[in-house]
Scaffold this motif. Structure first.
Motif, PDB file in Angstrom:
ATOM      1  N   TYR A 118       0.871  -1.227   0.074  1.00  0.00           N
ATOM      2  CA  TYR A 118       0.144   0.026  -0.065  1.00  0.00           C
ATOM      3  C   TYR A 118       0.890   1.185  -0.033  1.00  0.00           C
ATOM      4  O   TYR A 118       0.636   2.151  -0.602  1.00  0.00           O
ATOM      5  CB  TYR A 118      -0.962   0.008   1.235  1.00  0.00           C
ATOM      6  N   TYR A 119       1.911   1.130   0.704  1.00  0.00           N
ATOM      7  CA  TYR A 119       2.923   2.385   0.648  1.00  0.00           C
ATOM      8  C   TYR A 119       3.533   2.755  -0.725  1.00  0.00           C
ATOM      9  O   TYR A 119       3.386   3.902  -0.997  1.00  0.00           O
ATOM     10  CB  TYR A 119       4.150   1.892   1.642  1.00  0.00           C
ATOM     11  N   TYR A 165      -6.352   3.886   0.783  1.00  0.00           N
ATOM     12  CA  TYR A 165      -5.098   3.222   0.984  1.00  0.00           C
ATOM     13  C   TYR A 165      -4.003   3.729   2.065  1.00  0.00           C
ATOM     14  O   TYR A 165      -3.609   2.793   2.773  1.00  0.00           O
ATOM     15  CB  TYR A 165      -4.264   3.050  -0.467  1.00  0.00           C
ATOM     16  N   SER A 166      -4.212   4.708   2.420  1.00  0.00           N
ATOM     17  CA  SER A 166      -3.352   5.514   3.540  1.00  0.00           C
ATOM     18  C   SER A 166      -3.897   4.753   4.897  1.00  0.00           C
ATOM     19  O   SER A 166      -3.091   4.947   5.564  1.00  0.00           O
ATOM     20  CB  SER A 166      -3.206   7.056   3.389  1.00  0.00           C
ATOM     21  N   LEU A 226       7.109   9.228   6.313  1.00  0.00           N
ATOM     22  CA  LEU A 226       8.195   9.251   5.084  1.00  0.00           C
ATOM     23  C   LEU A 226       7.516  10.057   3.982  1.00  0.00           C
ATOM     24  O   LEU A 226       7.990  10.756   3.306  1.00  0.00           O
ATOM     25  CB  LEU A 226       8.456   8.000   4.916  1.00  0.00           C
ATOM     26  N   ILE A 227       6.176   9.620   3.775  1.00  0.00           N
ATOM     27  CA  ILE A 227       5.561  10.277   2.624  1.00  0.00           C
ATOM     28  C   ILE A 227       5.401  11.641   2.738  1.00  0.00           C
ATOM     29  O   ILE A 227       5.496  12.372   1.799  1.00  0.00           O
ATOM     30  CB  ILE A 227       3.903   9.581   2.415  1.00  0.00           C
ATOM     31  N   GLN A 228       4.724  12.271   3.763  1.00  0.00           N
ATOM     32  CA  GLN A 228       4.562  13.774   4.047  1.00  0.00           C
ATOM     33  C   GLN A 228       5.939  14.391   3.944  1.00  0.00           C
ATOM     34  O   GLN A 228       6.369  15.530   3.349  1.00  0.00           O
ATOM     35  CB  GLN A 228       4.296  13.989   5.325  1.00  0.00           C
ATOM     36  N   LYS A 229       7.163  13.816   4.273  1.00  0.00           N
ATOM     37  CA  LYS A 229       8.519  14.382   4.311  1.00  0.00           C
ATOM     38  C   LYS A 229       9.042  14.356   2.636  1.00  0.00           C
ATOM     39  O   LYS A 229       9.635  15.327   2.359  1.00  0.00           O
ATOM     40  CB  LYS A 229       9.564  13.602   5.300  1.00  0.00           C
TER      41      LYS A 229
END
Length: 214
Positions: free
Chosen positions: A35-36, A57-58, A68-71
């Motif tokens: 999903y990541y 999905y998040s 990690l996705i936000q960064k």
């Protein structure tokens, strides 16, 4: 002997439960990583168009993956503002991913510059094509055209200045909207919990039960 047998049985049960939990955790980690990767791909393609799928999905991601996705995808406003302020032509909008806004600002700046260059080119052609016999007449016409050029240049410069200020605003709004949308779709939704009282009547008496739904 019985104690040894019981100890062995308990040990085997413990090992079995541990292995089952390990396998379950491994499957959950693999699913979460899948999903990541999917969320990363959806954000890269188009955050706004895919925000519903990303939000869905998040919910399967852990907190570390969300951070990690936000960064990775959080947009910084400094570079777009510097580009729009000093370079122009919608370069800052393009840098932050705002293709529509960048195209509009680039077109306005391009047309302004093109109008000034075209007027100046016409003036130079008329100046070099003027013969000595009609030099004074040509010079007077050139002077008039230079005045027209100054008006065109002033108007074009004013338009470019307004466009430059507008590009700073549109880039800021786009980055703010993008980051806000990114944070919204990555927030884990808290399940709604409802409590429903249910009266219970029996031969032994009357009571009240609580039905919990989530």
């Amino acid at each position: 002997m019985k104690k040894m047998f019981m100890f062995t049985v308990l040990l085997l049960i413990g090992l079995y439960l541990y292995s089952e939990e390990t396998v379950k955790q491994t499957k959950e980690d693999d699913e979460s990583f899948s999903y990541y990767l999917t969320v990363n791909q959806l954000i890269s393609k188009n955050l706004f168009k895919n925000k519903d799928l990303i939000s869905e999905y998040s919910q399967r991601l852990n907190n570390e993956q969300i951070l990690l996705i936000q960064k990775k995808y959080q947009k910084d406003l400094a570079v777009p503002l510097l580009l729009n302020g000093f370079v122009g032509f919608g370069s800052g909008n393009f840098a932050c991913g705002d293709m529509l806004g960048g195209g509009i600002h680039a077109a306005i700046d391009g047309l302004s510059v093109l109008s000034m260059l075209t007027m100046q080119f016409i003036n130079l052609v008329d100046l070099f094509s003027t013969t000595s016999s009609d030099f004074h007449t040509g010079l007077a016409a050139f002077d008039r055209r230079m005045k027209i050029f100054s008006y065109v240049a002033y108007s074009a410069g004013s338009i470019m200045l307004v466009n430059r200020i507008a590009s700073l605003i549109t880039a800021s709004l786009y980055v703010k909207r993008y980051n806000q949308t990114l944070n919204e779709v990555l927030i884990k939704k808290t399940p709604k919990v409802s409590f429903t009282p249910i009266p219970i009547i029996s031969p032994k008496g009357v009571g009240l039960a609580l039905n919990i739904r989530f």
